[in-house]
Every structure is written in C-alpha cells, then in structure tokens.
Design a protein around this motif. Structure first.
Motif, PDB file in Angstrom:
ATOM      1  N   ILE A  73       1.404  -1.184   0.334  1.00  0.00           N
ATOM      2  CA  ILE A  73      -0.081   0.068   0.174  1.00  0.00           C
ATOM      3  C   ILE A  73       0.605   1.677  -0.146  1.00  0.00           C
ATOM      4  N   PRO A  74       0.796   2.249  -1.263  1.00  0.00           N
ATOM      5  CA  PRO A  74       1.595   3.348  -1.097  1.00  0.00           C
ATOM      6  C   PRO A  74       1.226   4.218  -0.138  1.00  0.00           C
ATOM      7  N   GLU A  75       2.130   4.508   0.533  1.00  0.00           N
ATOM      8  CA  GLU A  75       2.148   6.302   1.692  1.00  0.00           C
ATOM      9  C   GLU A  75       0.901   6.651   0.766  1.00  0.00           C
ATOM     10  N   ASP A  76       0.736   7.686   2.113  1.00  0.00           N
ATOM     11  CA  ASP A  76      -0.499   8.533   2.199  1.00  0.00           C
ATOM     12  C   ASP A  76       0.256   9.840   1.168  1.00  0.00           C
ATOM     13  N   THR A  77      -0.363  10.292  -0.035  1.00  0.00           N
ATOM     14  CA  THR A  77       0.072  11.176   0.076  1.00  0.00           C
ATOM     15  C   THR A  77      -0.480  12.350   0.119  1.00  0.00           C
ATOM     16  N   SER A  78      -1.210  12.208   0.851  1.00  0.00           N
ATOM     17  CA  SER A  78      -1.827  13.732   1.389  1.00  0.00           C
ATOM     18  C   SER A  78      -0.726  14.439   2.828  1.00  0.00           C
ATOM     19  N   MET A  79      -0.169  13.619   3.252  1.00  0.00           N
ATOM     20  CA  MET A  79       0.639  13.773   4.494  1.00  0.00           C
ATOM     21  C   MET A  79       1.834  14.282   4.068  1.00  0.00           C
ATOM     22  N   PRO A  80       1.865  15.037   4.647  1.00  0.00           N
ATOM     23  CA  PRO A  80       3.371  16.388   4.100  1.00  0.00           C
ATOM     24  C   PRO A  80       4.557  15.276   4.293  1.00  0.00           C
ATOM     25  N   SER A  81       5.540  15.278   3.592  1.00  0.00           N
ATOM     26  CA  SER A  81       6.968  15.053   4.504  1.00  0.00           C
ATOM     27  C   SER A  81       7.954  15.940   4.500  1.00  0.00           C
ATOM     28  N   SER A  82       9.088  15.229   5.478  1.00  0.00           N
ATOM     29  CA  SER A  82       9.732  16.399   5.819  1.00  0.00           C
ATOM     30  C   SER A  82       9.864  17.668   4.260  1.00  0.00           C
ATOM     31  N   GLU A  83      10.608  16.668   3.023  1.00  0.00           N
ATOM     32  CA  GLU A  83      10.822  17.674   2.110  1.00  0.00           C
ATOM     33  C   GLU A  83       9.944  18.774   1.551  1.00  0.00           C
ATOM     34  N   ASN A  84       9.153  18.385   1.784  1.00  0.00           N
ATOM     35  CA  ASN A  84       7.521  18.817   1.669  1.00  0.00           C
ATOM     36  C   ASN A  84       7.578  20.249   2.464  1.00  0.00           C
ATOM     37  N   LEU A  85       7.544  20.079   3.741  1.00  0.00           N
ATOM     38  CA  LEU A  85       7.954  21.280   4.906  1.00  0.00           C
ATOM     39  C   LEU A  85       8.626  22.233   4.450  1.00  0.00           C
ATOM     40  N   TYR A  86       9.782  21.418   4.305  1.00  0.00           N
ATOM     41  CA  TYR A  86      10.953  22.409   3.488  1.00  0.00           C
ATOM     42  C   TYR A  86      11.055  23.558   2.550  1.00  0.00           C
ATOM     43  N   GLN A  87      10.284  23.094   1.614  1.00  0.00           N
ATOM     44  CA  GLN A  87       9.389  23.575   0.062  1.00  0.00           C
ATOM     45  C   GLN A  87       8.909  24.641   0.414  1.00  0.00           C
ATOM     46  N   TYR A  88       8.309  25.201   1.483  1.00  0.00           N
ATOM     47  CA  TYR A  88       7.167  25.596   1.511  1.00  0.00           C
ATOM     48  C   TYR A  88       8.165  27.010   1.801  1.00  0.00           C
ATOM     49  N   GLY A  89       7.471  27.860   0.506  1.00  0.00           N
ATOM     50  CA  GLY A  89       8.346  29.324   0.602  1.00  0.00           C
ATOM     51  C   GLY A  89       9.231  29.364   0.262  1.00  0.00           C
ATOM     52  N   PHE A  90       9.889  30.317   0.297  1.00  0.00           N
ATOM     53  CA  PHE A  90      11.643  30.147   0.170  1.00  0.00           C
ATOM     54  C   PHE A  90      12.595  29.945   0.736  1.00  0.00           C
ATOM     55  N   THR A  91      14.012  29.809   0.638  1.00  0.00           N
ATOM     56  CA  THR A  91      14.111  28.518   1.673  1.00  0.00           C
ATOM     57  C   THR A  91      15.900  29.080   1.298  1.00  0.00           C
ATOM     58  N   PHE A  92      17.235  28.683   1.364  1.00  0.00           N
ATOM     59  CA  PHE A  92      18.164  29.696   1.814  1.00  0.00           C
ATOM     60  C   PHE A  92      18.962  29.452   0.720  1.00  0.00           C
ATOM     61  N   TYR A  93      18.882  28.365  -0.064  1.00  0.00           N
ATOM     62  CA  TYR A  93      18.582  28.003  -1.494  1.00  0.00           C
ATOM     63  C   TYR A  93      18.627  29.060  -2.112  1.00  0.00           C
ATOM     64  N   ASP A  94      17.449  30.395  -2.136  1.00  0.00           N
ATOM     65  CA  ASP A  94      16.546  30.915  -3.479  1.00  0.00           C
ATOM     66  C   ASP A  94      17.256  32.222  -2.852  1.00  0.00           C
ATOM     67  N   VAL A  95      18.889  32.099  -2.334  1.00  0.00           N
ATOM     68  CA  VAL A  95      20.129  33.783  -2.370  1.00  0.00           C
ATOM     69  C   VAL A  95      20.557  33.179  -3.653  1.00  0.00           C
TER      70      VAL A  95
END
Length: 209
Positions: free
Chosen positions: A22-44
């Motif tokens: 059974i695949p993971e529930d994609t509706s649950m945010p992963s740590s990667e998705n949380l990190y990608q919310y908004g801007f990041t330090f790499y956006d400099v």
C-alpha cells in the motif's frame, strides 16, 4: 498440517504483503515538502543571478549563529527569539561601492524571514534605481513574479509601492520611521521601512513567511 490451520496463516501472510504494497498517504506532508514551503536559504542564488543581470553583486553568504545574530536578522523581539541561524551577504554596485546587505534567518533548514537593506546617502532618493532593483529581485525570487497580476495593497507595481512610500516619508517630519505592510501576494507578508540614521536613509524590505 490441518487445512483449518493453514488457511488462517495464508490469510495473515497475504495481509502482511498487502500492507507493504500500500503506497504512503501522499496527503501527509513529508519533511521535504515542509522544507520546500516558501523560500529557502538556497534561493539566495536566484537573487544573486537576478541582481548580477542588473550589475549589482552579492558576496558569498556568511552564516551567523552567535550573539551578533540580532544585528543582521532582527525584526522584532518575538521573531528574533525563533531565529537561531542567519546568513548575510553584502551587496555592491558595479564600481565596488557598498549598497547594503541581504540576510535570511530562521533555523538551519528553514528560513522564516528575509531582509534587504539599502543605504541611501545623502538624499532619500540617492539610490532609487538600486532600491527598486534589489527589492524587485527579492520579491520575485522569494515570493512570486506576480505583482502586476495581483497588485497587492492597490499598488500597480513594486516601483509604485516604493515611490508612494518615498513621497509619504519625504512629506513627513522624518523623525518617525515609515512602515508599509503588504499582504495578498502569496503566503508571505511584505514590510517596507524607511529610517533616517547617521545622516543616511535606510531602506529595508522584510519578507516574512
């Protein structure tokens, strides 16, 4: 072995296999998705690329984690208390003259704010062109390239927002900093501040998640 015993065992085995398939529930945010919310330090890097096209250059980001963090990533005490990691870069014009700096702060894996500061001297409008370039690059790189479409605060463009603030501040006593807040461009809040300090006008753009 008795068939009555074998059947339950087979059922249990099939159930166990099914659980792994059974695949993971994609509706649950992963740590990667949380990190990608908004801007990041790499956006400099996006800001750097945008500014360099306009002959404004950034230094390599310098991390700040000691007691001086408030000098670069301070906005308000309630926000500063949540910041334990900050990066700052110097910005210069094509002649190598200092314009100010750009900083981001938050936790090591998630900035919650970004600040661009441009020093204008000796006049309020001495660095008008550079201020527009830096602030537009910040908004378009960290929030979205959609100001013309959404026109937050009723301002037709970032340039209009800046010039309106400049006019209001020029007409004021200039003893109190000007502050203009804009929302509705995305999930971020944008704050424009003008302050007179040490014979210079400090233009500051703050972007808050």
């Amino acid at each position: 072995m008795n068939n009555k015993i074998i059947l339950p065992i087979i059922v249990v085995m099939i159930s166990a296999i099914a659980i792994f398939l059974i695949p993971e529930d994609t509706s649950m945010p992963s740590s990667e998705n949380l990190y990608q919310y908004g801007f990041t330090f790499y956006d400099v890097e996006k800001i750097n690329a945008s500014l360099s096209e306009q002959n404004i250059f950034m230094s390599t980001p310098t991390p700040v984690t000691d007691h001086t963090i408030g000098n670069y990533c301070a906005i308000r005490d309630d926000i500063l208390s949540t910041i334990n990691y900050c990066t700052t870069t110097a910005i210069q014009d094509s002649d190598g003259r200092s314009l100010g700096n750009i900083s981001m702060g938050g936790t090591p894996d998630n900035p919650i704010m970004a600040i661009a500061l441009v020093e204008s001297s000796p006049f309020l409008d001495s660095k008008s062109n550079e201020i527009e370039i830096v602030f537009e690059s910040m908004v378009e790189s960290l929030v979205c390239d959609c100001w013309d479409e959404k026109q937050p605060g009723g301002f037709e463009s970032i340039s209009t927002w800046i010039h309106t603030a400049e006019t209001k501040y020029a007409e004021s006593s200039q003893t109190i900093p000007l502050k203009s807040t804009v929302t509705g461009l995305g999930n971020e809040t944008l704050i424009l501040e003008i302050t007179y300090k040490n014979d210079s006008y400090l233009w500051t753009l703050i972007i808050l998640k």
